[in-house]
Design a protein around this motif. Structure first.
Motif, PDB file in Angstrom:
ATOM      1  N   ASP A  15       0.933  -1.320  -0.150  1.00 19.35           N
ATOM      2  CA  ASP A  15       0.134  -0.084  -0.045  1.00 19.35           C
ATOM      3  C   ASP A  15       0.710   1.310  -0.038  1.00 19.35           C
ATOM      4  N   LEU A  16       1.709   1.473   0.778  1.00 22.83           N
ATOM      5  CA  LEU A  16       2.665   2.484   1.129  1.00 22.83           C
ATOM      6  C   LEU A  16       3.621   2.560  -0.233  1.00 22.83           C
ATOM      7  N   THR A  17       4.018   1.480  -0.682  1.00 24.85           N
ATOM      8  CA  THR A  17       4.927   1.385  -1.892  1.00 24.85           C
ATOM      9  C   THR A  17       4.072   1.953  -3.253  1.00 24.85           C
ATOM     10  N   TYR A  18       3.111   1.540  -3.230  1.00 21.53           N
ATOM     11  CA  TYR A  18       2.009   1.881  -4.550  1.00 21.53           C
ATOM     12  C   TYR A  18       1.814   3.511  -4.200  1.00 21.53           C
ATOM     13  N   ASP A  19       1.704   4.048  -3.124  1.00 25.84           N
ATOM     14  CA  ASP A  19       1.260   5.383  -3.102  1.00 25.84           C
ATOM     15  C   ASP A  19       2.727   6.293  -3.445  1.00 25.84           C
ATOM     16  N   TYR A  20       3.946   5.764  -3.058  1.00 21.48           N
ATOM     17  CA  TYR A  20       5.071   6.208  -3.643  1.00 21.48           C
ATOM     18  C   TYR A  20       5.144   6.476  -5.132  1.00 21.48           C
ATOM     19  N   PHE A  21       4.691   5.246  -5.601  1.00 21.45           N
ATOM     20  CA  PHE A  21       4.674   5.089  -7.178  1.00 21.45           C
ATOM     21  C   PHE A  21       3.540   6.249  -7.851  1.00 21.45           C
ATOM     22  N   LEU A  22       2.420   6.216  -7.063  1.00 16.50           N
ATOM     23  CA  LEU A  22       1.451   7.224  -7.418  1.00 16.50           C
ATOM     24  C   LEU A  22       2.008   8.548  -7.486  1.00 16.50           C
ATOM     25  N   SER A  29      -3.508  12.226 -13.113  1.00 18.05           N
ATOM     26  CA  SER A  29      -4.307  13.494 -12.831  1.00 18.05           C
ATOM     27  C   SER A  29      -4.072  14.781 -13.841  1.00 18.05           C
ATOM     28  N   THR A  30      -5.218  15.364 -13.964  1.00 11.64           N
ATOM     29  CA  THR A  30      -5.232  16.659 -14.798  1.00 11.64           C
ATOM     30  C   THR A  30      -4.581  17.747 -13.812  1.00 11.64           C
ATOM     31  N   ILE A  31      -4.044  17.696 -12.500  1.00 11.57           N
ATOM     32  CA  ILE A  31      -3.860  19.031 -11.889  1.00 11.57           C
ATOM     33  C   ILE A  31      -2.422  18.146 -11.248  1.00 11.57           C
ATOM     34  N   SER A  32      -1.913  19.405 -10.712  1.00  8.17           N
ATOM     35  CA  SER A  32      -0.572  18.758 -10.048  1.00  8.17           C
ATOM     36  C   SER A  32      -0.781  18.258  -8.563  1.00  8.17           C
ATOM     37  N   LEU A  33       0.069  17.530  -8.153  1.00  2.00           N
ATOM     38  CA  LEU A  33      -0.031  17.028  -6.983  1.00  2.00           C
ATOM     39  C   LEU A  33      -0.098  18.063  -5.721  1.00  2.00           C
ATOM     40  N   ASP A  34       0.610  18.996  -5.915  1.00  2.00           N
ATOM     41  CA  ASP A  34       0.706  20.473  -4.982  1.00  2.00           C
ATOM     42  C   ASP A  34      -0.596  20.988  -4.698  1.00  2.00           C
ATOM     43  N   GLU A  35      -1.323  21.199  -6.144  1.00  2.00           N
ATOM     44  CA  GLU A  35      -2.477  21.765  -6.143  1.00  2.00           C
ATOM     45  C   GLU A  35      -3.652  20.718  -5.584  1.00  2.00           C
ATOM     46  N   LEU A  51       0.506  14.456   5.258  1.00  2.00           N
ATOM     47  CA  LEU A  51       0.190  12.833   5.065  1.00  2.00           C
ATOM     48  C   LEU A  51      -0.077  12.589   3.567  1.00  2.00           C
ATOM     49  N   LEU A  52      -0.516  13.198   2.832  1.00  2.00           N
ATOM     50  CA  LEU A  52      -0.748  12.972   1.422  1.00  2.00           C
ATOM     51  C   LEU A  52       0.318  13.368   0.538  1.00  2.00           C
ATOM     52  N   ASN A  53       1.203  13.823   1.005  1.00  2.00           N
ATOM     53  CA  ASN A  53       2.597  14.617   0.249  1.00  2.00           C
ATOM     54  C   ASN A  53       4.025  13.765   0.972  1.00  2.00           C
ATOM     55  N   LYS A  54       4.086  12.673   1.280  1.00  2.00           N
ATOM     56  CA  LYS A  54       5.092  12.081   2.209  1.00  2.00           C
ATOM     57  C   LYS A  54       5.878  11.131   1.251  1.00  2.00           C
ATOM     58  N   TYR A  55       5.681  10.749  -0.033  1.00  2.00           N
ATOM     59  CA  TYR A  55       6.451   9.848  -0.564  1.00  2.00           C
ATOM     60  C   TYR A  55       7.254  10.224  -2.051  1.00  2.00           C
ATOM     61  N   HIS A  56       7.851  11.235  -1.865  1.00  2.00           N
ATOM     62  CA  HIS A  56       8.693  12.103  -3.078  1.00  2.00           C
ATOM     63  C   HIS A  56       9.900  10.915  -3.591  1.00  2.00           C
ATOM     64  N   THR A  57      10.469  10.434  -2.386  1.00  2.00           N
ATOM     65  CA  THR A  57      11.744   9.862  -2.520  1.00  2.00           C
ATOM     66  C   THR A  57      11.785   8.432  -2.090  1.00  2.00           C
ATOM     67  N   LEU A  58      12.586   7.541  -2.278  1.00  2.00           N
ATOM     68  CA  LEU A  58      12.578   6.234  -1.407  1.00  2.00           C
ATOM     69  C   LEU A  58      13.041   6.461  -0.066  1.00  2.00           C
ATOM     70  N   GLU A  59      13.854   7.363  -0.034  1.00  2.00           N
ATOM     71  CA  GLU A  59      14.070   7.668   1.396  1.00  2.00           C
ATOM     72  C   GLU A  59      12.819   8.127   2.272  1.00  2.00           C
ATOM     73  N   ASP A  60      11.937   8.843   1.613  1.00  2.00           N
ATOM     74  CA  ASP A  60      10.668   9.321   2.348  1.00  2.00           C
ATOM     75  C   ASP A  60       9.862   7.952   2.500  1.00  2.00           C
ATOM     76  N   LEU A  61       9.938   7.034   1.676  1.00  2.00           N
ATOM     77  CA  LEU A  61       9.289   5.713   1.782  1.00  2.00           C
ATOM     78  C   LEU A  61       9.971   4.841   2.856  1.00  2.00           C
ATOM     79  N   ASN A  62      11.163   5.058   2.986  1.00  2.00           N
ATOM     80  CA  ASN A  62      11.717   4.207   4.211  1.00  2.00           C
ATOM     81  C   ASN A  62      11.319   4.904   5.495  1.00  2.00           C
ATOM     82  N   THR A  63      11.370   6.019   5.629  1.00  2.00           N
ATOM     83  CA  THR A  63      10.947   6.916   6.765  1.00  2.00           C
ATOM     84  C   THR A  63       9.424   6.567   7.108  1.00  2.00           C
ATOM     85  N   SER A  64       8.740   6.191   6.246  1.00  2.00           N
ATOM     86  CA  SER A  64       7.095   5.897   6.561  1.00  2.00           C
ATOM     87  C   SER A  64       7.256   4.476   6.977  1.00  2.00           C
ATOM     88  N   PHE A  65       8.094   3.477   6.488  1.00  2.00           N
ATOM     89  CA  PHE A  65       8.325   2.230   7.102  1.00  2.00           C
ATOM     90  C   PHE A  65       8.752   2.221   8.606  1.00  2.00           C
TER      91      PHE A  65
END
Length: 204
Positions: free
Chosen positions: A77-84, A92-98, A130-144
């Protein structure tokens, strides 16, 4: 799927998004005066999880990590959010930040009518971004690592989420391909029950 995916796989209505997000922690049970959008969001979450958990591609992703493991579903689940997050512009038609800022602004207003437990969860989601926590693999590791802090002592003796980071790293290309094959199918499945005029933030 995790927080970001559930917020995205919703109609463009804050109550619907909140219902989709709250379904897990509230066990898909809404409160007495919850809006129809909250209820519909929760029902959509259940359909998403049912489809995801039974999908062959998701099963393959879990198997890539290791044969056995209690934490494999949440790791995927977490890894797929990283890929998303990584591939956001494909879907998406709009940016992640927007998207995230629009959600946080409207969710903050919704706190006035949410019951205490729901309000606490949404407040935590906003304050910790929490919607914006997975920009890098290190971010993903932090979530683990954050997940490990919530595990019972008994479970930590068997396995930890952070132990999976190596498995994710060495299989990262295959896992991303799994996600890119799976997510459009999930979108197609989910949109069948949504108002098509209210998912203009979807590209597919």
């Amino acid at each position: 799927m995790n927080w970001l995916a559930h917020a995205f796989l919703s109609e463009d209505h804050i109550d619907f998004q909140i219902g989709n997000i709250l379904a897990d922690p509230l066990k898909a049970k809404s409160w007495n005066d919850a809006s129809i959008h909250i209820q519909n969001g929760m029902q959509t979450h259940v359909r998403i999880d049912r489809y995801t958990d039974s999908h062959d591609i998701v099963r393959l992703s879990k198997k890539r990590l290791r044969e056995k493991g209690l934490l494999k579903p949440v790791i995927i689940d977490l890894t797929y959010d990283y890929f998303l997050t990584k591939n956001w512009d494909l879907f998406s038609t709009i940016s992640l930040d927007e998207f995230t800022q629009k959600f946080y602004t409207k969710a903050n207003i919704s706190l006035d009518y949410l019951p205490q437990k729901a309000s606490y969860i949404v407040t935590n989601l906003i304050n910790k971004d929490l919607l914006n926590k997975y920009h890098t693999l290190e971010d993903l590791n932090t979530s683990f690592k954050r997940m490990d802090l919530r595990l019972s002592e008994r479970l930590r003796k068997r396995e930890t989420a952070s132990e999976y980071f190596y498995d994710v790293q060495i299989n990262i290309d295959e896992l991303e391909k799994d996600f890119l094959d799976f997510f459009p199918q999930l979108c197609d499945h989910t949109k069948k029950d949504l108002n098509k005029e209210k998912i203009n933030h979807w590209k597919i």
